[in-house]
Design a protein around this motif. Structure first.
Motif, PDB file in Angstrom:
ATOM      1  N   SER A 272      -8.958  10.388  -1.395  1.00  0.00           N
ATOM      2  CA  SER A 272      -8.912   8.947  -1.668  1.00  0.00           C
ATOM      3  C   SER A 272     -10.177   8.292  -1.139  1.00  0.00           C
ATOM      4  O   SER A 272     -10.519   8.434   0.048  1.00  0.00           O
ATOM      5  CB  SER A 272      -7.678   8.346  -0.969  1.00  0.00           C
ATOM      6  OG  SER A 272      -7.939   7.023  -0.553  1.00  0.00           O
ATOM      7  N   ASP A 273     -10.855   7.543  -2.003  1.00  0.00           N
ATOM      8  CA  ASP A 273     -12.084   6.864  -1.563  1.00  0.00           C
ATOM      9  C   ASP A 273     -11.818   5.894  -0.424  1.00  0.00           C
ATOM     10  O   ASP A 273     -12.640   5.746   0.480  1.00  0.00           O
ATOM     11  CB  ASP A 273     -12.718   6.112  -2.742  1.00  0.00           C
ATOM     12  CG  ASP A 273     -13.576   7.050  -3.591  1.00  0.00           C
ATOM     13  OD1 ASP A 273     -14.062   8.064  -3.049  1.00  0.00           O
ATOM     14  OD2 ASP A 273     -13.740   6.765  -4.794  1.00  0.00           O
ATOM     15  N   LYS A 274     -10.654   5.243  -0.485  1.00  0.00           N
ATOM     16  CA  LYS A 274     -10.338   4.274   0.577  1.00  0.00           C
ATOM     17  C   LYS A 274     -10.252   4.990   1.928  1.00  0.00           C
ATOM     18  O   LYS A 274     -10.832   4.553   2.926  1.00  0.00           O
ATOM     19  CB  LYS A 274      -8.996   3.602   0.248  1.00  0.00           C
ATOM     20  CG  LYS A 274      -8.565   2.545   1.247  1.00  0.00           C
ATOM     21  CD  LYS A 274      -7.111   2.124   1.034  1.00  0.00           C
ATOM     22  CE  LYS A 274      -6.198   2.927   1.933  1.00  0.00           C
ATOM     23  NZ  LYS A 274      -4.776   2.772   1.582  1.00  0.00           N
ATOM     24  N   PRO A 313      -4.507   7.248   9.389  1.00  0.00           N
ATOM     25  CA  PRO A 313      -4.054   5.850   9.397  1.00  0.00           C
ATOM     26  C   PRO A 313      -4.324   5.148   8.061  1.00  0.00           C
ATOM     27  O   PRO A 313      -5.436   5.235   7.534  1.00  0.00           O
ATOM     28  CB  PRO A 313      -4.876   5.227  10.528  1.00  0.00           C
ATOM     29  CG  PRO A 313      -5.107   6.344  11.479  1.00  0.00           C
ATOM     30  CD  PRO A 313      -5.250   7.576  10.614  1.00  0.00           C
ATOM     31  N   GLY A 314      -3.309   4.500   7.546  1.00  0.00           N
ATOM     32  CA  GLY A 314      -3.461   3.742   6.305  1.00  0.00           C
ATOM     33  C   GLY A 314      -3.281   4.574   5.048  1.00  0.00           C
ATOM     34  O   GLY A 314      -3.369   4.042   3.940  1.00  0.00           O
ATOM     35  N   GLU A 315      -3.025   5.873   5.185  1.00  0.00           N
ATOM     36  CA  GLU A 315      -2.864   6.713   3.990  1.00  0.00           C
ATOM     37  C   GLU A 315      -1.510   6.429   3.326  1.00  0.00           C
ATOM     38  O   GLU A 315      -0.462   6.733   3.888  1.00  0.00           O
ATOM     39  CB  GLU A 315      -2.967   8.211   4.343  1.00  0.00           C
ATOM     40  CG  GLU A 315      -2.961   9.118   3.120  1.00  0.00           C
ATOM     41  CD  GLU A 315      -2.876  10.607   3.484  1.00  0.00           C
ATOM     42  OE1 GLU A 315      -3.902  11.295   3.418  1.00  0.00           O
ATOM     43  OE2 GLU A 315      -1.770  11.075   3.851  1.00  0.00           O
ATOM     44  N   THR A 316      -1.560   5.838   2.139  1.00  0.00           N
ATOM     45  CA  THR A 316      -0.322   5.543   1.414  1.00  0.00           C
ATOM     46  C   THR A 316       0.037   6.745   0.555  1.00  0.00           C
ATOM     47  O   THR A 316      -0.750   7.686   0.424  1.00  0.00           O
ATOM     48  CB  THR A 316      -0.519   4.341   0.470  1.00  0.00           C
ATOM     49  OG1 THR A 316      -1.542   4.714  -0.472  1.00  0.00           O
ATOM     50  CG2 THR A 316      -0.945   3.088   1.224  1.00  0.00           C
ATOM     51  N   ASP A 317       1.223   6.654  -0.041  1.00  0.00           N
ATOM     52  CA  ASP A 317       1.626   7.732  -0.933  1.00  0.00           C
ATOM     53  C   ASP A 317       0.623   7.875  -2.077  1.00  0.00           C
ATOM     54  O   ASP A 317       0.277   8.984  -2.475  1.00  0.00           O
ATOM     55  CB  ASP A 317       3.043   7.462  -1.457  1.00  0.00           C
ATOM     56  CG  ASP A 317       3.592   8.681  -2.161  1.00  0.00           C
ATOM     57  OD1 ASP A 317       3.649   9.753  -1.513  1.00  0.00           O
ATOM     58  OD2 ASP A 317       3.893   8.582  -3.362  1.00  0.00           O
ATOM     59  N   ALA A 357       5.802  10.919  11.523  1.00  0.00           N
ATOM     60  CA  ALA A 357       5.715  12.374  11.677  1.00  0.00           C
ATOM     61  C   ALA A 357       6.402  13.071  10.504  1.00  0.00           C
ATOM     62  O   ALA A 357       5.902  14.086   9.986  1.00  0.00           O
ATOM     63  CB  ALA A 357       6.354  12.796  12.991  1.00  0.00           C
ATOM     64  N   GLU A 358       7.536  12.532  10.054  1.00  0.00           N
ATOM     65  CA  GLU A 358       8.275  13.156   8.933  1.00  0.00           C
ATOM     66  C   GLU A 358       7.423  13.123   7.661  1.00  0.00           C
ATOM     67  O   GLU A 358       7.351  14.086   6.917  1.00  0.00           O
ATOM     68  CB  GLU A 358       9.594  12.426   8.626  1.00  0.00           C
ATOM     69  CG  GLU A 358      10.632  12.465   9.736  1.00  0.00           C
ATOM     70  CD  GLU A 358      10.282  11.528  10.885  1.00  0.00           C
ATOM     71  OE1 GLU A 358       9.801  10.409  10.614  1.00  0.00           O
ATOM     72  OE2 GLU A 358      10.480  11.919  12.057  1.00  0.00           O
ATOM     73  N   GLU A 359       6.780  11.959   7.456  1.00  0.00           N
ATOM     74  CA  GLU A 359       5.964  11.806   6.255  1.00  0.00           C
ATOM     75  C   GLU A 359       4.757  12.754   6.296  1.00  0.00           C
ATOM     76  O   GLU A 359       4.399  13.373   5.296  1.00  0.00           O
ATOM     77  CB  GLU A 359       5.520  10.336   6.130  1.00  0.00           C
ATOM     78  CG  GLU A 359       4.861   9.971   4.812  1.00  0.00           C
ATOM     79  CD  GLU A 359       5.698  10.290   3.571  1.00  0.00           C
ATOM     80  OE1 GLU A 359       6.935  10.108   3.617  1.00  0.00           O
ATOM     81  OE2 GLU A 359       5.100  10.742   2.571  1.00  0.00           O
ATOM     82  N   LYS A 360       4.154  12.872   7.494  1.00  0.00           N
ATOM     83  CA  LYS A 360       3.014  13.804   7.617  1.00  0.00           C
ATOM     84  C   LYS A 360       3.471  15.213   7.246  1.00  0.00           C
ATOM     85  O   LYS A 360       2.775  15.923   6.513  1.00  0.00           O
ATOM     86  CB  LYS A 360       2.476  13.811   9.053  1.00  0.00           C
ATOM     87  CG  LYS A 360       1.537  12.651   9.357  1.00  0.00           C
ATOM     88  CD  LYS A 360       1.035  12.730  10.804  1.00  0.00           C
ATOM     89  CE  LYS A 360       0.305  11.460  11.176  1.00  0.00           C
ATOM     90  NZ  LYS A 360       0.172  11.248  12.636  1.00  0.00           N
ATOM     91  N   THR A 361       4.638  15.604   7.754  1.00  0.00           N
ATOM     92  CA  THR A 361       5.134  16.945   7.456  1.00  0.00           C
ATOM     93  C   THR A 361       5.398  17.101   5.963  1.00  0.00           C
ATOM     94  O   THR A 361       5.024  18.121   5.363  1.00  0.00           O
ATOM     95  CB  THR A 361       6.428  17.231   8.255  1.00  0.00           C
ATOM     96  OG1 THR A 361       6.118  17.042   9.629  1.00  0.00           O
ATOM     97  CG2 THR A 361       6.943  18.631   8.032  1.00  0.00           C
TER      98      THR A 361
END
Ligand code: SAH
Ligand code: SF4
Ligand code: F3S
Length: 442
Positions: A272-274, A313-317, A357-361
């Motif tokens: 992602s460029d952002k 930080p800030g990484e959306t789906d 943490a769940e989302e990272k996994t």
């Protein structure tokens, strides 16, 4: 003769530093032992890139101090954690006798001399000696056939998540003349493969270029590659390359010289460029992909590996989907995948660590699937082909099998006896598993 046990964590730079430490100590009359229990001095060469890596140090010191045999051993902490924490380490963990920073490794003997177990603690976080020697003795190398050759130390890039510029300091390129001299010597000693190492090898900018003037190239690094190729050493690999500074002339050099191996490690970190912008990577998805297209267009089938961080930080789906898309496009031959880990002292530490943490996994597992798939495809592509493999050692599973890497840096196991060790052999690939190829000597 005092016995020293040396344990190394982290990257190739640390492995290389440890080889140097062992060389210096041996020349000073110490004995390097692979047996921890019999050691009077225990050295831990540490990594602090992720939180997990740093915790390993505290766990290890606890284990050492609990063990009956090592209770009275001298314990020295070297490497990136040592450099970053300095004397505060003495308070964080009991049982450390001295601390030696990343640039002070050449003064290891003095550090041992200056500290006394449990009585006198010693710290050296100073700069390198003016004219330091990178010499590593033959039997202190991690392999008799492969040698790490540092070409650039430190890092000036300051990606917002990364601690390395703080633990390793500013970039400093080593003189081309000493690199070439070293490689010629290694070749004479029978070394088959050199790995030019550095945090960003392609940012190589040596103090004087004179040794490189005879070689063409768009950047000092591509001139260095050609100069190293001209030494005639059988195989040359290099890592890590920094995407922003990756001039496509590197691919041209690989196309020109058979001994420049067809493998490039080019960490993208995100699709992602952002996110790339908040990571301060200095490259966009588009200009990364242009480099990938150039690499993929090589007739030599260059294999491509990368590093990716999920959950920055800030990484959306949606950002994460772009990383998946990039991974699908690039079809990496292998990849190292990490969950973002906030590091105190880095700019990103002040950003909210807002991906759970769940989302990272979940993202890790989803991306891992895509990466595994392309890795497996890449291995399957080698079936029935013949690969040149350097026989590096015995396979961990069976003494009847040797293991090594192909030029394109894939692991290959094959049935062969000890007499083939150190040779580059042609192996016909007959089978592939998750990470490894299997084959027969032709
Ligand atoms: N110089 C190299 C690699 C340095 S560290 C480069 O620029 O690519 C090796 C890898 O660790 C990085 O590529 C990155 O993917 C990962 N890494 C570094 N800091 C991290 C952090 N705070 N959290 C998670 N992964 C990290
Ligand atoms: Fe860290 Fe970036 Fe330097 Fe690599 S380039 S070591 S990720 S700061
Ligand atoms: Fe770790 Fe230091 Fe290398 S932090 S990755 S050992 S430069």
């Amino acid at each position: 003769m005092k016995k020293v046990y040396l344990e190394t964590f982290g990257c190739q730079m640390n492995v290389s530093d440890s080889e140097r430490v062992a060389t210096i100590l041996e020349a000073d009359g110490f004995e390097i032992t692979p047996f921890e229990d019999s050691a009077e001095i225990i050295l831990l060469n540490t990594c602090s890139v992720r939180e997990k890596a740093e915790h390993k140090l505290y766990t290890r010191i606890g284990q050492i101090r609990k063990s009956k045999q090592n209770k009275s051993a001298m314990v020295g902490v070297l490497g990136c954690v040592a450099q970053l924490e300095g004397e505060t380490l003495f308070n964080k963990s009991e049982g450390i006798d001295f601390i030696l920073g990343t640039k002070a490794v050449g003064r290891i003997a003095r550090a041992i001399e200056n500290s006394k177990v449990g009585q006198k603690q010693f710290v050296d976080l100073g700069e390198r000696e003016e004219n330091y020697d990178w010499f590593v003795s033959e039997h202190q190398r991690h392999s008799p056939f492969i040698s790490f050759v540092p070409i650039i130390e430190g890092c000036n890039k300051f990606c917002t998540y990364c601690i390395v510029p703080f633990s390793r300091g500013r970039e400093k390129s080593l003189p081309a003349s000493s690199i070439i001299k070293e490689i010629l010597k290694l070749r004479q000693e029978g070394v088959k493969e050199v790995h030019l190492i550095g945090q960003n090898v392609n940012s190589y900018r040596p103090p004087t270029d004179s040794r490189l003037e005879d070689f063409k190239g768009a950047t000092p690094f591509s001139r260095l590659l050609r100069a190293v190729a001209a030494t005639g050493i059988e195989r040359i690999k290099f890592a890590t390359s920094f995407p922003r500074d990756f001039h496509t002339d590197i691919v041209d050099a690989i196309n020109e010289f058979e001994n420049l191996c067809n493998w490039v490690h080019l960490p993208v970190q995100s699709g992602s460029d952002k996110i790339l912008k908040t990571m301060r990577r200095g490259h966009t998805v588009d200009n990364y992909l242009k480099r990938i297209d150039k690499i993929r267009s090589s007739p030599r089938q260059i294999s491509l590996s990368t590093d990716i961080i999920v959950g920055f930080p800030g990484e959306t789906d949606a950002d994460f989907r772009e990383t998946l898309k990039l991974a699908e496009y690039c079809r990496f031959d292998s990849a190292y995948l990490f969950k973002y880990s906030p590091r105190p002292g880095t700019p990103a530490f002040a950003m909210p660590d807002d991906v759970s943490a769940e989302e990272k996994t979940a993202r890790f597992l989803e991306l891992e699937k895509v990466l595994r798939h392309s890795q497996f495809n890449s291995l399957q592509n080698e079936l029935n082909k013949s690969l040149e493999v350097l026989a590096e050692g015995f396979s961990s599973k069976s003494k009847e099998f040797l293991t090594g890497h192909s030029k394109c840096h894939k692991i290959v196991n094959f049935e062969a006896g000890e007499s083939f060790l150190g040779q580059i052999v042609n192996v016909q690939i007959t089978e592939c598993k998750t990470n490894t190829l299997f084959g027969k000597i032709m």
